[in-house]
Design an enzyme around this catalytic site. Structure first.
Site, short mmCIF file in Angstrom:
data_model
loop_
_atom_site.label_atom_id
_atom_site.label_comp_id
_atom_site.label_asym_id
_atom_site.label_seq_id
_atom_site.Cartn_x
_atom_site.Cartn_y
_atom_site.Cartn_z
N ARG A 281 2.60 22.10 27.57
CA ARG A 281 1.72 23.06 26.90
C ARG A 281 2.45 23.65 25.70
O ARG A 281 3.63 23.44 25.52
CB ARG A 281 1.19 24.13 27.86
CG ARG A 281 2.10 24.65 28.92
CD ARG A 281 3.32 25.39 28.43
NE ARG A 281 2.94 26.52 27.59
CZ ARG A 281 3.73 27.14 26.76
NH1 ARG A 281 5.00 26.76 26.63
NH2 ARG A 281 3.32 28.16 26.03
N GLY A 282 1.69 24.44 24.92
CA GLY A 282 2.24 24.98 23.67
C GLY A 282 1.80 24.07 22.54
O GLY A 282 1.89 22.84 22.65
N ALA A 283 1.31 24.69 21.44
CA ALA A 283 0.65 23.91 20.37
C ALA A 283 1.51 22.76 19.83
O ALA A 283 1.06 21.60 19.85
CB ALA A 283 0.23 24.86 19.25
N ARG B 190 -7.33 19.32 24.88
CA ARG B 190 -7.43 20.78 24.72
C ARG B 190 -8.01 21.06 23.33
O ARG B 190 -7.60 20.44 22.35
CB ARG B 190 -6.05 21.45 24.90
CG ARG B 190 -5.55 21.31 26.35
CD ARG B 190 -4.37 22.21 26.63
NE ARG B 190 -4.75 23.60 26.74
CZ ARG B 190 -3.87 24.60 26.83
NH1 ARG B 190 -2.56 24.35 26.80
NH2 ARG B 190 -4.27 25.85 26.95
N GLN C 79 3.06 32.38 31.32
CA GLN C 79 4.04 31.65 30.52
C GLN C 79 5.21 32.54 30.11
O GLN C 79 6.33 32.07 29.93
CB GLN C 79 3.39 31.08 29.24
CG GLN C 79 2.38 29.98 29.49
CD GLN C 79 0.97 30.51 29.56
OE1 GLN C 79 0.75 31.64 30.00
NE2 GLN C 79 0.00 29.74 29.14
N ASP D 25 -1.53 29.05 17.84
CA ASP D 25 -2.15 27.75 18.14
C ASP D 25 -2.95 27.23 16.96
O ASP D 25 -3.16 26.03 16.82
CB ASP D 25 -3.06 27.88 19.37
CG ASP D 25 -2.19 28.04 20.59
OD1 ASP D 25 -1.77 29.18 20.86
OD2 ASP D 25 -1.88 27.02 21.23
N ASN E 250 -4.05 32.72 18.99
CA ASN E 250 -2.88 32.54 19.88
C ASN E 250 -3.28 32.94 21.30
O ASN E 250 -4.42 33.36 21.55
CB ASN E 250 -1.70 33.36 19.36
CG ASN E 250 -0.40 32.99 20.06
OD1 ASN E 250 -0.06 31.82 20.22
ND2 ASN E 250 0.33 34.00 20.53
N LYS E 251 -2.34 32.83 22.20
CA LYS E 251 -2.57 33.10 23.63
C LYS E 251 -3.34 34.39 23.86
O LYS E 251 -3.07 35.40 23.22
CB LYS E 251 -1.21 33.15 24.34
CG LYS E 251 -1.22 33.43 25.82
CD LYS E 251 -2.15 32.54 26.61
CE LYS E 251 -1.93 31.08 26.39
NZ LYS E 251 -3.06 30.25 26.92
O1 MRU Z 1 -2.11 27.70 26.82
P1 MRU Z 1 -0.76 27.43 26.22
O2 MRU Z 1 0.37 27.78 27.12
O3 MRU Z 1 -0.67 26.03 25.66
O4 MRU Z 1 -0.70 28.43 25.00
C1 MRU Z 1 0.45 28.47 24.20
C2 MRU Z 1 0.44 29.54 23.20
O5 MRU Z 1 -0.52 30.27 23.04
C3 MRU Z 1 1.64 29.63 22.31
O6 MRU Z 1 1.87 30.94 21.92
C4 MRU Z 1 1.41 28.79 21.05
O7 MRU Z 1 0.98 27.51 21.40
C5 MRU Z 1 2.61 28.69 20.20
S1 MRU Z 1 3.84 27.69 20.94
C6 MRU Z 1 5.10 27.43 19.83
#
Ligand code: MRU
Length: 346
Positions: free
Chosen positions: A48-50, A90, A196, A237, A247-248
């Site tokens: 996970r994470g963009a 996603r 997270q 994201d 973002n999250k």
């Molecule tokens: O749902 P996730 O865990 O994939 O969400 C991740 C985030 O929101 C992060 O803050 C974002 O992707 C930046 S990661 C460098």
């Protein structure tokens, strides 16, 4: 300079990743040569994470190329099917679509035979992977200039090594400041519902000896009112040219609170996270399984079974709350249309 863990790797025709759903209890590495398995790993948030999901999808297309022995046209069709599969994993993070577009361009090129196409696809995926680490280090160098010796930085979710090919974006800035000798302290928010922050950010920072204190999402206002936060740095994201930061879930609340308390709020992200054409009304916010909210990590039920739930995975922070967007090419500030346009040379 420590780069943090390598959560994702290409190992001779297979992809190996750290299953982040198991962290911090276990360090389980999973390996596959099957691109469908990798797509499921993105959907289920093992990866996970963009930036990490963009890199993983590119490596997934490389997997689809590496284990195929048919002719050129069949290989091309298979790769286009793989690209389509990954694009449905996603919906919110733009890096996924950015990486898949790069792969699609390579797949659409002219080749004499299947072997040539296979080699080009694998090369491009590895290039995307390696570029991500370099870009994160550059974001760290740019952003660390904004961090002062003695600062306490609040971060949300996990924008570290575990969200990228390595080093991290928001945590990359913190790492870079720390390794340049600045005494930085971090406040990590728990980040309900997938935790997270509590599971991944705390794990990464403790591993490296960077001082971190955990707080729950609902405590941020109190913590800020007590003047315990100097700066907020989060990842992203998707960032629009208008300066909206997606973002999250919970980021917007933190940005409103930071604004109220006069605390600078930054988002750190590669320029591949910038969506130069999308408009805020068009952004798709992923709605995830209600059980993520009803239960704690699928285990303990914390409410009445079957209760109606809202579970948006991301939110939108408007540009007036964003003090700066830290990228590998420099820091964009208001007015964002102009500064982002300059960074992207639009
Ligand atoms: O749902 P996730 O865990 O994939 O969400 C991740 C985030 O929101 C992060 O803050 C974002 O992707 C930046 S990661 C460098």
């Amino acid at each position: 300079m420590a780069a943090g863990v390598r959560s994702l790797e290409w190992v001779g025709g297979r992809v190996r990743w750290l299953n982040t759903l198991k962290v911090p209890w276990e360090e389980e590495y999973v390996e596959t040569s099957d691109y469908e398995r990798l797509a499921v790993a993105i959907e289920s948030m093992e990866i996970r994470g963009a930036p990490a999901i963009g890199v993983a999808a590119a490596l997934g297309v490389a997997l689809a190329a590496s284990d195929f022995s048919g002719g050129l046209d069949e290989l091309r069709s298979r790769l286009l099917r793989a690209i389509d599969r990954f694009s449905r994993t996603r919906p919110t993070a733009v890096n996924l679509f950015w990486a898949l577009e790069r792969m699609r361009e390579v797949v659409s090129g002219e080749y004499a035979n299947a072997e040539e196409l296979r080699e080009s696809v694998i090369k491009e995926a590895l290039r995307i992977y390696e570029e991500d680490v370099k870009v994160n280090v550059a974001i760290g160098e740019v952003g660390s200039k904004l961090v002062e010796d003695g600062d306490t930085v609040l971060t949300h979710c996990n924008a570290g090594s575990l969200a990228t090919a390595g080093y991290g974006t928001a945590l990359g800035v913190i790492r870079s400041a720390w390794y340049s000798g600045k005494r930085v302290r971090v406040i990590a928010t728990e980040t309900r519902p997938m935790l997270q922050g509590a599971r991944l950010t705390v794990w990464e920072l403790v591993k490296e000896g960077i001082p971190v204190t955990l707080t729950s999402d609902s405590m941020v206002g109190y913590v800020m009112s007590k003047k315990l936060v100097d700066k907020v740095i989060v990842g992203a994201d998707r960032i629009l040219k208008s300066g909206h930061v997606i973002n999250k879930i919970g980021t917007y609340t933190i940005a409103v609170l930071a604004h109220h308390h006069g605390i600078p709020f930054y988002s750190a992200a590669p320029t591949s996270t910038i969506d130069p054409v999308g408009r805020v009304e068009e952004v798709v916010i992923e709605e995830r399984d209600p059980d993520e909210v009803r239960k704690v990590l699928g285990r303990l039920l914390i409410t009445v079974p079957g209760v109606k739930v809202m579970n948006p995975a991301f939110d939108v922070t408007p540009p007036n709350l964003v003090s700066g967007i830290i990228t590998e090419k420099g820091v964009a500030t208001q007015p964002y249309e102009e500064s982002i346009g300059r960074l992207l040379k639009l």
